[in-house]
Scaffold this motif. Structure first.
Motif, short mmCIF file in Angstrom:
data_model
loop_
_atom_site.label_atom_id
_atom_site.label_comp_id
_atom_site.label_asym_id
_atom_site.label_seq_id
_atom_site.Cartn_x
_atom_site.Cartn_y
_atom_site.Cartn_z
N ARG A 77 58.32 -0.57 34.73
CA ARG A 77 59.34 0.43 34.40
C ARG A 77 59.39 1.54 35.44
O ARG A 77 60.45 1.99 35.85
CB ARG A 77 59.08 1.01 33.01
CG ARG A 77 59.26 0.01 31.88
CD ARG A 77 58.74 0.59 30.56
NE ARG A 77 58.79 -0.38 29.48
CZ ARG A 77 59.79 -0.51 28.62
NH1 ARG A 77 60.83 0.30 28.71
NH2 ARG A 77 59.77 -1.42 27.68
N ARG A 78 58.20 1.99 35.85
CA ARG A 78 58.16 3.04 36.87
C ARG A 78 58.75 2.54 38.18
O ARG A 78 59.43 3.29 38.89
CB ARG A 78 56.72 3.52 37.08
CG ARG A 78 56.21 4.44 35.98
CD ARG A 78 55.00 5.22 36.46
NE ARG A 78 53.90 4.33 36.84
CZ ARG A 78 52.95 3.92 36.00
NH1 ARG A 78 52.97 4.31 34.73
NH2 ARG A 78 51.98 3.13 36.41
N ARG A 110 62.46 2.94 38.43
CA ARG A 110 63.01 4.28 38.23
C ARG A 110 64.20 4.59 39.12
O ARG A 110 65.20 5.16 38.66
CB ARG A 110 61.88 5.32 38.44
CG ARG A 110 62.31 6.77 38.22
CD ARG A 110 62.96 6.99 36.86
NE ARG A 110 62.13 6.50 35.77
CZ ARG A 110 62.57 6.26 34.54
NH1 ARG A 110 63.87 6.45 34.27
NH2 ARG A 110 61.76 5.83 33.61
N LEU A 160 67.01 2.85 37.33
CA LEU A 160 67.25 3.38 35.99
C LEU A 160 67.91 4.76 36.05
O LEU A 160 68.72 5.11 35.20
CB LEU A 160 65.94 3.45 35.20
CG LEU A 160 65.34 2.10 34.79
CD1 LEU A 160 63.95 2.30 34.21
CD2 LEU A 160 66.24 1.41 33.77
N ASP A 161 67.57 5.54 37.08
CA ASP A 161 68.15 6.87 37.22
C ASP A 161 69.66 6.81 37.50
O ASP A 161 70.37 7.80 37.29
CB ASP A 161 67.46 7.64 38.35
CG ASP A 161 66.06 8.09 37.96
OD1 ASP A 161 65.75 8.07 36.76
OD2 ASP A 161 65.29 8.47 38.86
N ALA A 214 64.89 -1.06 29.64
CA ALA A 214 64.28 -1.53 30.88
C ALA A 214 64.23 -3.05 30.92
O ALA A 214 64.40 -3.67 31.99
CB ALA A 214 62.87 -0.96 31.02
#
Length: 239
Positions: A169-170, A173, A176-177, A185
């Protein structure tokens, strides 16, 4: 009513036409010598100029010309994929996924050198500028939109698979942003995987890796993208 666009001047039309000639010559060089062999001197010679100095008013160097070709290739591929999705608007997300995949394959097979420029080996000594980011993300965002539509309509049925761990998930980022808040996710992972598998399948065909293995590339590809779609949850198993 909006004002009509101002007609182009003769000089502006000439610049557009000459820029087109430069790019066409550069694409011929790509086909013959690959991106490593691209040079403004060679392009100038191909279009009948004595020296490359006139080209510097259009492209300040080889990298600028290469960037223009990369951007054009991403846009052409994005246009082909987007047109296929639009033409399949009356189909479900599975049907639009299959239409998009075939459009990507058809474009790549018809333009192998341009496809290689954007999905082949990196060009030594060249770093793509941020100008290529937007056109380069058109295809994955089209795919992601199909998965989001399928999920919203209840047509996203992923099989058993591990949930994306926090590390994954990180790592997503930056993507996702750029998406609406609350986008799952796991759905993003499915879309990125679909893009990866699609381009991998196309690359194997375009670069000849399956030439001695697959006798009917189009038929096999059609089954392959349906299978990928089923595994990732956008194509029902019955399809």
């Amino acid at each position: 009513m909006p004002a009509s666009p101002k007609p182009l001047t003769a000089r502006e039309r000439a610049r557009i036409e000459f820029t087109r000639d430069i790019k066409e010559a550069a694409r011929r060089q790509l086909a013959e010598h690959g991106p490593d062999g691209l040079s403004l001197r060679g392009v100038a010679r191909d279009i009948g100029l004595v020296s490359a100095s006139a080209l510097y008013r259009y492209f300040p160097g080889r990298d600028a010309l290469l960037t223009a070709l990369i951007t054009d290739s991403y846009d052409a591929l994005g246009d082909a994929a987007g047109a296929a999705v639009t033409a399949a608007a009356d189909r479900d997300p599975a049907g639009r996924w299959i239409a998009l995949c075939h459009a990507v394959r058809d474009w790549a097979v018809a333009h192998p050198h341009e496809y290689a420029l954007i999905y082949g080996s990196p060009v030594p000594g060249y770093t793509a500028p941020e100008d290529t980011t937007a056109p380069g993300t058109r295809l994955p965002f089209l795919i992601g939109a199909l998965f989001a539509e399928a999920a919203a309509a209840g047509g996203y049925r992923p099989g058993p698979s591990p949930a994306a761990p926090e590390e994954a998930r990180r790592s997503l980022r930056p993507l996702l942003d750029r998406l609406p808040g609350g986008t799952p996710a796991d759905l993003v992972v499915a879309g990125v995987s679909a893009w990866t598998y699609l381009c991998g399948a196309v690359s194997f065909e375009v670069f000849g890796h399956r030439a001695a293995i697959v006798a009917d590339p189009r038929a096999y590809f059609d089954h392959e993208v349906r299978r990928i779609g089923t595994l990732l949850g956008i194509v029902p198993p019955s399809a």
